[in-house]
Design a protein around this motif. Structure first.
Motif, mmCIF file in Angstrom:
data_model
loop_
_atom_site.group_PDB
_atom_site.id
_atom_site.type_symbol
_atom_site.label_atom_id
_atom_site.label_comp_id
_atom_site.label_asym_id
_atom_site.label_seq_id
_atom_site.Cartn_x
_atom_site.Cartn_y
_atom_site.Cartn_z
ATOM 1 N N UNK A 227 3.234 -6.694 5.421
ATOM 2 C CA UNK A 227 2.686 -5.369 5.118
ATOM 3 C C UNK A 227 3.838 -4.508 4.618
ATOM 4 N N UNK A 228 3.686 -3.983 3.417
ATOM 5 C CA UNK A 228 4.708 -3.126 2.827
ATOM 6 C C UNK A 228 4.086 -1.789 2.467
ATOM 7 N N UNK B 150 -7.073 -5.938 12.871
ATOM 8 C CA UNK B 150 -6.215 -4.767 13.043
ATOM 9 C C UNK B 150 -6.469 -3.835 11.865
ATOM 10 N N UNK B 151 -7.140 -2.729 12.144
ATOM 11 C CA UNK B 151 -7.389 -1.713 11.130
ATOM 12 C C UNK B 151 -6.246 -0.715 11.179
ATOM 13 N N UNK B 152 -5.551 -0.591 10.067
ATOM 14 C CA UNK B 152 -4.382 0.278 10.002
ATOM 15 C C UNK B 152 -4.645 1.403 9.022
ATOM 16 N N UNK B 153 -4.661 2.622 9.522
ATOM 17 C CA UNK B 153 -4.893 3.808 8.701
ATOM 18 C C UNK B 153 -3.647 4.691 8.711
ATOM 19 N N UNK B 154 -3.602 5.614 7.772
ATOM 20 C CA UNK B 154 -2.488 6.566 7.680
ATOM 21 C C UNK B 154 -1.148 5.840 7.757
ATOM 22 N N UNK B 155 -1.028 4.793 6.978
ATOM 23 C CA UNK B 155 0.186 3.968 7.036
ATOM 24 C C UNK B 155 1.416 4.743 6.590
ATOM 25 N N UNK B 156 2.526 4.411 7.237
ATOM 26 C CA UNK B 156 3.807 5.044 6.943
ATOM 27 C C UNK B 156 4.797 3.966 6.505
ATOM 28 N N UNK C 256 0.844 -1.181 0.000
ATOM 29 C CA UNK C 256 0.000 0.000 0.000
ATOM 30 C C UNK C 256 0.885 1.239 0.000
ATOM 31 N N UNK C 257 0.385 2.313 -0.549
ATOM 32 C CA UNK C 257 1.131 3.565 -0.545
ATOM 33 C C UNK C 257 0.998 4.250 0.818
#
Length: 119
Positions: free
Chosen positions: A115-116, A81-87, A12-13
Protein backbone atom coordinates in the motif's frame (compact mmCIF):
# COMPACT_ATOMS: atom_id res chain seq x y z
CA UNK A 1 -1.34 -26.97 3.31
CA UNK A 2 -2.68 -23.64 4.53
CA UNK A 3 -2.41 -20.56 2.35
CA UNK A 4 -3.35 -16.97 3.07
CA UNK A 5 -3.65 -14.79 0.00
CA UNK A 6 -3.90 -11.04 0.40
CA UNK A 7 -5.04 -8.66 -2.29
CA UNK A 8 -6.24 -5.11 -2.82
CA UNK A 9 -3.12 -3.05 -2.30
CA UNK A 10 -2.02 -0.29 -4.61
CA UNK A 11 -1.16 3.36 -5.02
CA UNK A 12 -3.57 5.96 -3.73
CA UNK A 13 -3.45 9.67 -2.98
CA UNK A 14 -3.65 10.96 0.56
CA UNK A 15 -7.24 11.07 1.71
CA UNK A 16 -8.20 8.15 -0.50
CA UNK A 17 -9.42 4.67 0.35
CA UNK A 18 -8.44 1.09 -0.27
CA UNK A 19 -9.94 -2.23 0.73
CA UNK A 20 -7.70 -5.20 1.40
CA UNK A 21 -8.90 -8.77 1.38
CA UNK A 22 -7.31 -11.93 2.69
CA UNK A 23 -8.61 -15.41 2.02
CA UNK A 24 -7.35 -18.49 3.80
CA UNK A 25 -7.53 -21.93 2.30
CA UNK A 26 -6.49 -25.41 3.27
CA UNK A 27 -8.40 -28.53 4.07
CA UNK A 28 -7.58 -28.43 7.76
CA UNK A 29 -7.65 -24.67 8.23
CA UNK A 30 -9.49 -23.19 11.15
CA UNK A 31 -8.64 -20.20 13.27
CA UNK A 32 -9.45 -18.31 16.42
CA UNK A 33 -8.72 -14.99 14.76
CA UNK A 34 -7.42 -13.41 11.58
CA UNK A 35 -5.65 -10.12 11.54
CA UNK A 36 -3.66 -7.53 9.65
CA UNK A 37 -0.16 -6.25 10.28
CA UNK A 38 1.96 -3.77 8.38
CA UNK A 39 5.62 -3.02 8.00
CA UNK A 40 7.05 0.17 6.60
CA UNK A 41 10.66 0.39 5.38
CA UNK A 42 13.04 0.61 8.30
CA UNK A 43 10.31 0.06 10.85
CA UNK A 44 9.14 -2.87 12.90
CA UNK A 45 6.04 -4.83 12.02
CA UNK A 46 2.95 -3.21 13.52
CA UNK A 47 -0.39 -4.73 14.48
CA UNK A 48 -3.25 -3.07 12.60
CA UNK A 49 -6.33 -5.02 13.60
CA UNK A 50 -7.97 -8.40 13.98
CA UNK A 51 -11.28 -10.21 13.96
CA UNK A 52 -11.98 -12.79 16.63
CA UNK A 53 -14.44 -15.22 15.14
CA UNK A 54 -16.08 -16.24 18.39
CA UNK A 55 -18.46 -13.41 19.12
CA UNK A 56 -17.44 -11.51 16.00
CA UNK A 57 -15.28 -9.06 17.92
CA UNK A 58 -13.14 -6.70 15.86
CA UNK A 59 -10.27 -4.62 17.19
CA UNK A 60 -8.04 -2.05 15.51
CA UNK A 61 -4.91 -0.31 16.67
CA UNK A 62 -5.18 3.17 18.10
CA UNK A 63 -3.01 4.49 15.26
CA UNK A 64 -5.72 3.69 12.72
CA UNK A 65 -8.86 3.88 14.83
CA UNK A 66 -11.55 5.96 13.17
CA UNK A 67 -10.02 5.48 9.73
CA UNK A 68 -9.64 1.72 9.31
CA UNK A 69 -12.33 -0.91 9.77
CA UNK A 70 -11.74 -4.63 9.95
CA UNK A 71 -14.38 -7.23 9.19
CA UNK A 72 -14.57 -10.82 8.15
CA UNK A 73 -16.54 -13.81 7.04
CA UNK A 74 -15.73 -16.87 9.11
CA UNK A 75 -17.54 -19.23 6.76
CA UNK A 76 -15.28 -18.05 3.94
CA UNK A 77 -12.14 -17.75 6.08
CA UNK A 78 -11.80 -14.23 4.76
CA UNK A 79 -10.88 -10.99 6.48
CA UNK A 80 -11.14 -7.47 5.10
CA UNK A 81 -9.46 -4.20 5.94
CA UNK A 82 -11.26 -1.05 4.82
CA UNK A 83 -8.84 1.85 4.91
CA UNK A 84 -10.20 5.39 4.63
CA UNK A 85 -8.59 8.81 4.93
CA UNK A 86 -5.24 7.29 4.06
CA UNK A 87 -2.08 9.16 4.97
CA UNK A 88 1.46 8.86 3.61
CA UNK A 89 2.41 7.31 6.98
CA UNK A 90 0.14 4.39 6.13
CA UNK A 91 2.52 3.39 3.35
CA UNK A 92 3.70 -0.15 4.11
CA UNK A 93 3.47 -3.77 3.13
CA UNK A 94 0.31 -5.14 4.70
CA UNK A 95 0.23 -8.75 5.83
CA UNK A 96 -2.67 -10.89 6.92
CA UNK A 97 -2.22 -13.65 9.44
CA UNK A 98 -4.15 -16.14 11.51
CA UNK A 99 -3.85 -17.65 14.94
CA UNK A 100 -5.33 -20.90 16.15
CA UNK A 101 -6.18 -19.94 19.73
CA UNK A 102 -6.27 -16.89 21.95
CA UNK A 103 -2.82 -17.69 23.32
CA UNK A 104 -1.18 -18.99 20.16
CA UNK A 105 1.00 -16.74 18.05
CA UNK A 106 -0.03 -15.68 14.58
CA UNK A 107 1.51 -18.60 12.73
CA UNK A 108 0.09 -18.52 9.22
CA UNK A 109 1.00 -15.49 7.15
CA UNK A 110 0.03 -14.17 3.75
CA UNK A 111 2.50 -12.90 1.20
CA UNK A 112 1.86 -9.22 1.83
CA UNK A 113 0.38 -6.53 -0.34
CA UNK A 114 1.95 -3.12 -0.91
CA UNK A 115 0.00 0.00 0.00
CA UNK A 116 1.52 3.29 -1.11
CA UNK A 117 -0.06 6.61 -0.19
CA UNK A 118 1.21 9.65 -2.05
CA UNK A 119 1.08 13.15 -0.63
Amino acid sequence: QVQLVASGGGLVQAGGSLRLSCAASGRTFSSYAMGWFRQAPGKEREFVGAVVWSGGRAVVADSVKGRFTISGDNAKNTVYLQMNSLKPDDTAVYYCASRATSVAPYDYWGQGTQVTVSS
